[in-house]
Write an enzyme that holds these catalytic residues in place. Structure first.
Site, PDB file in Angstrom:
ATOM      1  N   ASP A 369     -40.551 -44.138  30.083  1.00 21.33           N
ATOM      2  CA  ASP A 369     -40.084 -45.219  29.202  1.00 21.33           C
ATOM      3  C   ASP A 369     -41.098 -46.356  29.218  1.00 21.33           C
ATOM      4  OD1 ASP A 369     -38.604 -46.914  27.615  1.00 21.33           O
ATOM      5  OD2 ASP A 369     -37.103 -47.369  29.146  1.00 21.33           O
ATOM      6  N   CYS A 396     -40.283 -47.210  22.007  1.00 21.74           N
ATOM      7  CA  CYS A 396     -39.848 -48.292  21.113  1.00 21.74           C
ATOM      8  C   CYS A 396     -40.897 -48.593  20.047  1.00 21.74           C
ATOM      9  CB  CYS A 396     -39.529 -49.551  21.911  1.00 21.74           C
ATOM     10  SG  CYS A 396     -40.901 -50.197  22.891  1.00 21.74           S
TER      11      CYS A 396
END
Length: 438
Positions: A369, A396
């Site tokens: 992540d 993201c």
């Protein structure tokens, strides 16, 4: 001797223009970063505050690049059918560009079409950078029970974290789009209602640098005022504990620490990671890894899915977050949290692992992540050298994801599954969870 080399090529635009000039432009496509594409006599112009299918009058803000210019929409000549009144009047096309609040750059676009535009950006990045065709959709995400019934319809009421900046006269507000100019506002429609009600928008904060508002899922809204340091930057506010609830689990963290912004983002990603892991390739006794692990949210998702014997190491560079991760993961005897940079941790692992540990790493599942910039080549190369069974990549940024997917693919890890979520309605941002396997 021919002198044709001194003449401009036919494919090179020879326009001259200056910042401040206004042009009428037809908008043809969306680009990464919440901007849109027009062409004027052969030159690409990136335009804000519009959408495909529109004709607008736009003011140039950059005109010195050879390959592209930038412009801001000042008036809509022919509107696209998906245009709507902006959900935030402070960011409306009715204002001069320099007075529009930033942070809701898709707020003038119908919510369903926002998701289609995000899908196009993600699909285009994967096609261009990784050579992959994908039919991924961007899934809507419900807002929390604290939201009003209408919030899910217009993409408002979801932010649990808001940062407001302080102008020289003490007024607070968001920055204007693409600048550091503070825009005073009287509402925060993207914020959860309790947070919006607590926001001290009409208060002066002399000698402060920033005002942060935090609405944890458990407890009251926190208003954090950061004083200026000697360089005028925000000082860290005093420590304070907050608690977040995800899947009936309680996570402890510092009130100024990182947590997902959307009220349902942590829950969405917790379950997305659980669901995308291939259970047939998961070994709870392997040296499973949670990289860029924060306070342990995704490591807990893995442990919750595969049981109390799960072995997993969460790696995070922020020592305070690591301390919270250790507490949040304490129910799993095989879960540990380490404070280190991910690249440095992997380098040490590759250098020191014996044959038995190498085998446990080769059987591992890795949750990755990274920050918005992505994992990057060094970390990708290190992970490939470790050779885990599967990698779950939480992203993201679609371009960073596509770049890293391409790097993995060159070394044998293929994209097996991809899910995208609209965790940032009325902005250009999109979250994706991908599974890569050998």
């Amino acid at each position: 001797m021919s002198n044709t080399s001194h003449q401009p090529q036919a494919s090179e635009p020879t326009l001259s223009a200056s910042v401040g000039d206004e042009l009428e432009l037809n908008i043809t496509n969306v680009a990464h970063g919440g901007i849109f594409i027009a062409r004027h006599e052969g030159r690409v112009i990136f335009v804000s505050d519009t959408l495909p299918g529109e004709r607008v009058r736009a003011r140039l803000t950059e005109a010195n690049h050879k390959s592209f210019w930038r412009a801001e929409t000042v008036a809509v000549i022919d509107a696209a059918p998906e245009r709507q009144p902006h959900i935030w009047s402070a960011a409306s096309i009715d204002r001069a560009p320099e007075n529009r609040a930033g942070g809701a750059e898709f707020g003038h676009i119908e919510l369903g079409f926002q998701r289609e535009l995000k899908r196009q950006v993600l699909a285009d990045a994967l096609k261009r950078m990784a050579g992959l065709a994908t039919d991924v959709v961007v899934e809507p995400v419900a807002v929390s029970v604290k939201a009003s019934p209408g919030d899910a319809m217009d993409g408002t009421g979801w932010r649990t974290r808001v940062s407001l900046h302080v102008a020289a006269d003490g007024t607070i507000g968001p920055y204007a789009a693409r600048s550091h100019r503070v825009i005073p506002v009287d509402d925060l429609p993207l914020a959860e209602h309790e947070l919006e009600l607590r926001a001290p928008l009409d208060t002066l904060f002399h000698n402060a640098a920033q005002v942060d508002l935090v609405a944890p899922s458990k407890g009251d809204v926190q208003v954090l005022v950061s004083a200026k340091d000697s360089n005028g930057k925000p000082k860290r506010v005093p420590h304070g504990l907050i608690h977040e609830i995800v899947a009936d689990r309680e996570f402890e963290l510092d009130r100024s620490g990182f947590w997902q912004v959307h009220s349902m983002a942590a829950d969405t990603l917790f379950h997305a990671v659980q669901n995308i892991i291939d259970p047939s390739s998961f070994d709870p006794r392997a040296s499973n890894l949670d990289l860029y692990g924060g306070v342990g949210l995704l490591a807990a998702a893995v442990g919750d899915k595969f049981g109390p014997t799960t072995r997993i190491t969460s790696v995070e560079s922020d020592p305070e977050a690591v301390a919270f991760a250790a507490r949040n993961l304490k129910e799993w005897a095989g879960a540990t949290a380490e404070a280190d940079r991910v690249d440095r941790f992997l380098q040490r692992l590759l250098r020191e692992a014996d044959a038995a540990e190498r085998a446990r790493l080769a059987a591992a599942t890795v949750v990755l992540d990274p920050p918005r910039s992505g994992a990057g080549k060094a970390v990708v190369d290190q992970l490939v050298a470790i050779a885990p069974q599967q990698i779950v990549y939480v992203a993201c940024d679609p371009v960073a994801l596509a770049r890293d997917v391409a790097l993995f693919a060159k070394q044998g890890y293929q994209l097996k599954s991809l899910h995208a979520f609209d965790l940032f309605p009325n902005t250009h941002h999109v979250e994706a969870v991908a599974l890569l396997c050998k």
